[in-house]
Scaffold this motif. Structure first.
Motif, PDB file in Angstrom:
ATOM      1  N   CYS A  80      19.198   8.632 -40.086  1.00 48.72           N
ATOM      2  CA  CYS A  80      19.377   9.955 -39.482  1.00 48.72           C
ATOM      3  C   CYS A  80      20.454  10.749 -40.216  1.00 48.72           C
ATOM      4  O   CYS A  80      21.206  10.214 -41.010  1.00 48.72           O
ATOM      5  N   THR A  81      20.471  12.025 -39.919  1.00 50.06           N
ATOM      6  CA  THR A  81      21.477  12.903 -40.503  1.00 50.06           C
ATOM      7  C   THR A  81      22.681  12.928 -39.567  1.00 50.06           C
ATOM      8  O   THR A  81      22.496  12.984 -38.354  1.00 50.06           O
ATOM      9  N   CYS A  82      23.881  12.852 -40.121  1.00 50.51           N
ATOM     10  CA  CYS A  82      25.066  12.824 -39.263  1.00 50.51           C
ATOM     11  C   CYS A  82      26.036  13.929 -39.637  1.00 50.51           C
ATOM     12  O   CYS A  82      26.229  14.221 -40.817  1.00 50.51           O
ATOM     13  N   ILE A  83      26.618  14.535 -38.625  1.00 52.25           N
ATOM     14  CA  ILE A  83      27.704  15.493 -38.850  1.00 52.25           C
ATOM     15  C   ILE A  83      28.915  14.961 -38.090  1.00 52.25           C
ATOM     16  O   ILE A  83      28.832  14.708 -36.890  1.00 52.25           O
ATOM     17  N   ILE A  84      30.007  14.780 -38.805  1.00 51.67           N
ATOM     18  CA  ILE A  84      31.239  14.339 -38.148  1.00 51.67           C
ATOM     19  C   ILE A  84      32.246  15.473 -38.223  1.00 51.67           C
ATOM     20  O   ILE A  84      32.527  15.988 -39.299  1.00 51.67           O
ATOM     21  N   VAL A  85      32.745  15.865 -37.079  1.00 50.12           N
ATOM     22  CA  VAL A  85      33.804  16.858 -37.035  1.00 50.12           C
ATOM     23  C   VAL A  85      35.084  16.101 -36.718  1.00 50.12           C
ATOM     24  O   VAL A  85      35.123  15.337 -35.764  1.00 50.12           O
ATOM     25  N   SER A  86      36.108  16.240 -37.558  1.00 51.16           N
ATOM     26  CA  SER A  86      37.278  15.396 -37.356  1.00 51.16           C
ATOM     27  C   SER A  86      38.494  15.969 -38.076  1.00 51.16           C
ATOM     28  O   SER A  86      38.368  16.791 -38.978  1.00 51.16           O
ATOM     29  N   HIS A  87      39.686  15.541 -37.620  1.00 50.25           N
ATOM     30  CA  HIS A  87      40.853  15.812 -38.463  1.00 50.25           C
ATOM     31  C   HIS A  87      41.473  14.490 -38.917  1.00 50.25           C
ATOM     32  O   HIS A  87      42.594  14.457 -39.412  1.00 50.25           O
ATOM     33  N   ASP A  88      40.718  13.410 -38.733  1.00 51.15           N
ATOM     34  CA  ASP A  88      41.187  12.110 -39.174  1.00 51.15           C
ATOM     35  C   ASP A  88      40.679  11.870 -40.592  1.00 51.15           C
ATOM     36  O   ASP A  88      39.513  11.536 -40.808  1.00 51.15           O
ATOM     37  N   ILE A  89      41.576  12.073 -41.556  1.00 47.13           N
ATOM     38  CA  ILE A  89      41.132  12.134 -42.951  1.00 47.13           C
ATOM     39  C   ILE A  89      40.681  10.777 -43.475  1.00 47.13           C
ATOM     40  O   ILE A  89      39.579  10.649 -44.016  1.00 47.13           O
ATOM     41  N   ALA A  90      41.518   9.737 -43.261  1.00 42.08           N
ATOM     42  CA  ALA A  90      41.232   8.441 -43.878  1.00 42.08           C
ATOM     43  C   ALA A  90      39.877   7.892 -43.422  1.00 42.08           C
ATOM     44  O   ALA A  90      39.029   7.532 -44.246  1.00 42.08           O
ATOM     45  N   GLU A  91      39.669   7.868 -42.078  1.00 43.65           N
ATOM     46  CA  GLU A  91      38.433   7.296 -41.548  1.00 43.65           C
ATOM     47  C   GLU A  91      37.220   8.104 -42.001  1.00 43.65           C
ATOM     48  O   GLU A  91      36.174   7.547 -42.337  1.00 43.65           O
ATOM     49  N   THR A  92      37.381   9.422 -42.004  1.00 43.15           N
ATOM     50  CA  THR A  92      36.234  10.277 -42.294  1.00 43.15           C
ATOM     51  C   THR A  92      35.859  10.224 -43.778  1.00 43.15           C
ATOM     52  O   THR A  92      34.678  10.120 -44.125  1.00 43.15           O
ATOM     53  N   LEU A  93      36.892  10.271 -44.648  1.00 40.37           N
ATOM     54  CA  LEU A  93      36.583  10.226 -46.088  1.00 40.37           C
ATOM     55  C   LEU A  93      35.893   8.916 -46.456  1.00 40.37           C
ATOM     56  O   LEU A  93      35.085   8.861 -47.369  1.00 40.37           O
ATOM     57  N   ALA A  94      36.227   7.847 -45.714  1.00 42.84           N
ATOM     58  CA  ALA A  94      35.696   6.527 -46.054  1.00 42.84           C
ATOM     59  C   ALA A  94      34.182   6.432 -45.877  1.00 42.84           C
ATOM     60  O   ALA A  94      33.532   5.640 -46.570  1.00 42.84           O
TER      61      ALA A  94
END
Lengths: 267, 260
Positions: free
Chosen positions: A193-207
């Motif tokens: 599926c296609t995912c969109i993550i909205v976040s200000h948590d840089i480390a977890e999101t970039l990973a």
């Protein structure tokens, strides 16, 4: 070749005279994890609400799979939302239903499946998020992390084509943040599926992201793959990624001159 | 001066927009295909919530008001030697006015405020947004069963109120003050007309049920999703619906029992 599943063009959203989002152009690729990063209050959650069509934009278009959802009627919109799952920041479990019933809720409404089939599907999804044993608990009995996992099971129960995560890592301990990060990745790989993550948590999101947009003050200030964003020398991006307290994003809310405000500047 | 005009204009516009939103909510909640699969169960649940849970306060208040009515009525009537008319005095007062009005005010305080707080909290905890995203219209799923439950429960509660109030009046009038039971009941029976008194009271209660539940649900959906917003909305529900009930009572009384 990657295909744009969602195309956002010149999207503007205003509240009163204030532009929350200002002429955004965003492409979400099919089957990929796209992250929208940005500081608090920059309009990230508003953007998700616009994609889910819970809000109507002031201007611009949002095309999902070729259909401009800003033009859809109520009925067609509800039909389209069956293909979308959303994990809310608070989990948003229905407090009067047990974990099992929360996860079964979309199935009971949108399918005619037999009770035994519903049971199997619910238990499979609960197993995927590690909560098969917590099926009979009520939302009030769950910890914050468990509530979010239960909400994730509910968001994926209809095998949606698009899953939107609103600040999934916020307020989570490191263990659970890691668990959730892996879950998001696994779900994306397994379901395609296609995912969109909205976040200000840089480390977890970039990973886990394939592509990243960085939003500040309602505008896109950077975009690219995680590596490109990490290596950017743009002052906005640097401030955000390195967590510097002051910079292009000011520490102070607009205010009169400090000394004047304290009446120390007079005479 | 200009500032005052501006403020008045803004208040007027906001009020009109509020009425518009409330109208749209009512229309969308009532209109549309019936969900036969889940609808009945949801309605029964809400009937239990707004109806059965309001029973205690209705029964206790009804009994006490009936007792007070009998006491007050007796002290006046006995001066004219007309204490045997206590039955008709109590029953007409209750059936035409006090029953529907007091029951509606109690209903607004008990069930109306609970409905607003419940829906407001659902909004604050994003449950309404989640429902919307799952592809279920919260107006159908949340507003509709609650609205119908209120409309159905209110006339029944008003009749329960009348019933226990009359029994309370019998207790005080006949049991304590010594009014003759036969004349109490026969006077009541001869003077009360089904269409004029009972049916008009039921129509009033029905109208109050619509207004109170509508206001409660609208305030819940329209609340600011903050603790302060929910408390303001809950207060507004009780204040607005009480005022609306009293104003409507005057209008309905004028139409139903007004001088020809």
């Amino acid at each position: 070749m990657t295909q744009n599943w969602i195309e956002i063009r010149k999207l503007t959203f205003r509240r009163g005279n204030r532009a929350i989002l200002d002429s955004l152009d965003i492409d979400i690729h099919k089957g990929k994890i796209t992250a929208i990063l940005g500081p608090s209050g920059c309009g990230k959650t508003t953007l998700l609400r616009l994609i889910g069509s819970q809000l109507r934009p002031t201007d611009g278009s949002i095309r999902v799979d070729g259909t401009d959802i800003t033009q859809l009627q109520r009925k067609a919109l509800f039909k389209l939302r069956e293909q979308m799952g959303m994990l809310f920041q608070s989990g948003a479990l229905f407090t009067d239903l047990s974990v099992y019933e929360n996860v079964a809720f979309p199935l009971r409404l949108h399918t005619q499946l037999s009770e035994s089939m519903i049971r199997d599907l619910v238990l499979m999804k609960l197993h995927a998020v590690g909560l098969r044993g917590a099926r009979d608990l009520m939302p009030a009995e769950l910890s914050g992390g468990m509530a979010r996992r239960a909400a994730l099971a509910r968001a994926i129960i209809l095998d949606p084509q698009l899953i939107m995560y609103d600040e999934p890592f916020v307020g989570q301990d490191p263990i659970f943040a890691g668990v959730l990060r892996d879950l998001i990745k696994r779900i994306n790989d397994a379901m395609g599926c296609t995912c969109i993550i909205v976040s200000h948590d840089i480390a977890e999101t970039l990973a886990i992201s394939d592509y990243i947009y960085v939003l500040a003050n309602g505008r896109i200030i950077g975009r690219g793959t995680p590596d490109a964003v990490r290596n950017s020398d743009d002052p906005w991006l640097r401030q955000f990624l390195q967590g510097l307290p002051d910079g292009p994003v000011p520490f102070h809310y607009p205010a009169p001159e400090y000394l004047l405000d304290l009446r120390l500047g007079e005479g | 001066m200009l500032d005052l005009l501006q403020r008045m204009g803004r208040t007027g516009l906001n009020a009109t927009a509020g009425f518009g939103r409330a109208g749209i909510l009512l229309w969308q909640a009532v209109w549309g295909p019936i969900d036969w699969r889940n609808g009945p169960a949801l309605l029964v649940r809400q009937l239990h919530f707004v109806g059965v849970y309001s029973l205690i306060i209705i029964v206790v208040s009804g009994t006490l008001i009936g007792m007070v009515l009998a006491l007050q009525g007796y002290t006046v009537l006995v001066r004219f030697g007309a204490e045997s008319a206590l039955g008709q005095f109590v029953s007409l007062t209750l059936l035409r006015e006090l029953g529907p009005v007091v029951a509606a005010l109690l209903f607004a305080g008990r069930a109306g405020s609970a409905l607003t707080a419940e829906i407001g909290l659902m909004k604050a905890t994003e449950q309404l947004a989640a429902m919307d995203m799952i592809g279920v219209d919260p107006l159908r799923r949340i507003a509709r069963p609650r609205l119908w439950a209120g409309i159905i429960a209110m006339p029944i509660l008003a009749q329960v109120f009348n019933m226990v109030a009359i029994l309370g009046a019998v207790g005080v009038g006949v049991g304590w003050l010594g009014v003759d039971a036969g004349s109490f009941w026969s006077n009541m029976q001869s003077i009360v007309e089904f269409r004029e008194d009972v049916l008009n009271g039921i129509i009033k209660a029905f109208a109050f049920g619509v207004v109170v539940t509508w206001i409660a649900i609208f305030e819940g959906f329209d609340t600011e999703p903050t603790p302060e917003g929910i408390s303001t909305a809950t207060t507004r529900t009780v204040v607005y619906s009480s005022l609306a009930v009293l104003a409507m009572d005057f209008l309905l009384t004028a139409v139903m029992f007004g001088v020809d």
